[in-house]
Design a protein around this motif. Sequence first.
Motif, PDB file in Angstrom:
ATOM      1  N   HIS A 148       0.816  -1.216   0.000  1.00  0.00           N
ATOM      2  CA  HIS A 148       0.000   0.000   0.000  1.00  0.00           C
ATOM      3  C   HIS A 148       0.847   1.261   0.000  1.00  0.00           C
ATOM      4  CE1 HIS A 148      -3.412  -2.464   0.198  1.00  0.00           C
ATOM      5  NE2 HIS A 148      -3.328  -2.790   1.479  1.00  0.00           N
ATOM      6  N   LYS A 149       2.031   1.139   0.571  1.00  0.00           N
ATOM      7  CA  LYS A 149       2.946   2.284   0.600  1.00  0.00           C
ATOM      8  C   LYS A 149       3.203   2.842  -0.797  1.00  0.00           C
ATOM      9  CE  LYS A 149       5.647   1.126   4.413  1.00  0.00           C
ATOM     10  NZ  LYS A 149       6.447  -0.087   4.545  1.00  0.00           N
ATOM     11  N   GLU A 160       0.525   5.185  -1.817  1.00  0.00           N
ATOM     12  CA  GLU A 160       0.672   6.470  -1.126  1.00  0.00           C
ATOM     13  C   GLU A 160       1.767   7.327  -1.759  1.00  0.00           C
ATOM     14  OE1 GLU A 160       1.528   5.464   2.941  1.00  0.00           O
ATOM     15  OE2 GLU A 160      -0.265   4.183   3.062  1.00  0.00           O
ATOM     16  N   LYS A 161       2.809   6.669  -2.239  1.00  0.00           N
ATOM     17  CA  LYS A 161       3.941   7.401  -2.782  1.00  0.00           C
ATOM     18  C   LYS A 161       3.851   7.589  -4.289  1.00  0.00           C
ATOM     19  CE  LYS A 161       6.080   7.237   1.245  1.00  0.00           C
ATOM     20  NZ  LYS A 161       7.350   7.604   1.853  1.00  0.00           N
TER      21      LYS A 161
END
Lengths: 339, 339
Positions: B137-138, B141-142
Amino acid sequence: MDTINIKKLAKELNLSTSTVSRAFRNNNDINKETKERILKRARELGYQPNHYASNLRERKSRTIAVIVPELANNFFLQAINGLEQVASTKGYHILIYVTNDNYEKEISFINHLSNGRVDGIMMSASGESAKEHNYLHKLKEKNIPLVFFDRIYEEIEAAKVTTDDYESSFQATEHLIQAGCKDIAFLVIHKNLSIGKKRLLGYRDALQRHGLPYREELVVDCSHELEPNEEILRQVLPTLKPDGLFASVERLAIAAYYVCQDLGIRIPEDLKIISFSSLEIAPLLNPSLSTITQPAFEMGTQAATLLFAAMEGGTVQAKTDQVVLKSTLVPRQSTGTAG
Amino acid sequence: MDTINIKKLAKELNLSTSTVSRAFRNNNDINKETKERILKRARELGYQPNHYASNLRERKSRTIAVIVPELANNFFLQAINGLEQVASTKGYHILIYVTNDNYEKEISFINHLSNGRVDGIMMSASGESAKEHNYLHKLKEKNIPLVFFDRIYEEIEAAKVTTDDYESSFQATEHLIQAGCKDIAFLVIHKNLSIGKKRLLGYRDALQRHGLPYREELVVDCSHELEPNEEILRQVLPTLKPDGLFASVERLAIAAYYVCQDLGIRIPEDLKIISFSSLEIAPLLNPSLSTITQPAFEMGTQAATLLFAAMEGGTVQAKTDQVVLKSTLVPRQSTGTAG
């Protein structure tokens, strides 16, 4: 989530920050269980180390570039695999650059890389027919070590890992002569590369040693692609009628197998074949292929080891080590020897 | 030397700076001669564009990461080759990450990459037996697009390029049945991966369709390494005496060839063999190997194309495209069909 940092994580685990830091660096000098405990807790807390920032501080990218003429080639793939195994134990990653044997591309890659994108470069050269390699001097100015493997520029001062191209070429030719061949075609792609020159010289000298004439028409210039090679061989084999064939590159032997199948030329009865090759399943071919096997994987690990030595030494120059690895002649059915 | 910059170079050549800039970007929308003229003059003047700095300005690394379970595998190598061909036309470079099928390594790579080191990620997954994939999921976000190829996590929302594993496995099993096989061993490595499950299901359903029993002992769990597989087969073949063998991974067929050679088991008379394979020289094996050929190179180009679409769209999410490419069954001598 974002408030967790390495200090807090270390305090939570009752460990030093340097121990915690090691756990994230793929470093081997940390107890395995401790490492797992750290990584587990870090995941639970959503902590991720800021490698990028710490790399900038250290002026280290923890990245190595490998520049190769092509990827669709067992030899380079195995060498890259060897490099990867060394690099990953050091926590380094690999950037791949493919020149497609284009000298301009090589220059552009080196210019690009001399801006500090990587800590070191491993290269198999593409521009040997070009005279000017001054663009490589930039690397020295920028403290970026360079190690050549397989295809090299003789005049550039850098570590070099090669194989015994002259000797093994001599042996392969001699092997065909001893198997009874008199008209041995030599299939080449890179006549002008040092590697091509050395292999050609080995072939010539073996003929001479055994009192056979060197005939220029039997040195056949081939292509990078599979299809043109089959066309070339479809012309060459029926007209020149060689009884032996020495392929300086694996794909040329493969092309020869297909063409022989089509033209009803029997291997080894009508034509004996030997080839430089890194193909692991040469014994399973029909007939099994006699090979000069280059230690491709080992070339990768050796070149990588020299590169890390240069990088860790922090010296401007790469070591001038010259490593020559031995290839192995493996006689099989394609030269009429027991497979 | 250092005083030369892109403006001065452009002025010298009587060109716009954007034209000159394009020449250094491997961009295709520039006249070839103009490009060569620019590069030549740049070399003469010792000018090199500061890609790194301009990348920082653009917040672009011009780099793609490819994460694979292993490198010593034709399938992944051909897929990487496909990726490289797409990436290089865009002026992008490739960082290679090898997990050795280690889930922890995959997590560590993703954490590392989520710090902005690359513009996009192409991945063949290693942690399907693990339940938790939240570390991915990171990337969202990025703003770092992710495209899966071959081995995927079903529940993660991302573009996915796979092959028709169920259908082709069904076909391969049916092909053996039609060749007269009744006791068909299925050699697997990744039972738990979605890919392994789909292939197993295809095998089961084909048996059922043709009224043959599913026997658990004929589903043989194999290893990543060549040698243990030969040991496993040396035990399995004489005891279970299968008359057909379906290898879900190329190296398992290769191991079977070696073991059959040693044990005097004749292919195809005693044992018919078919295998998933990306091996270009399957027709040259002795006997020629019947294959389910996956379009490995095309998977690489397709996944890369989806990845660039996501990157160029600048959206947070990778497209949720699901591309399923067709594999091809090629019957050869190893199943008793004309080679």
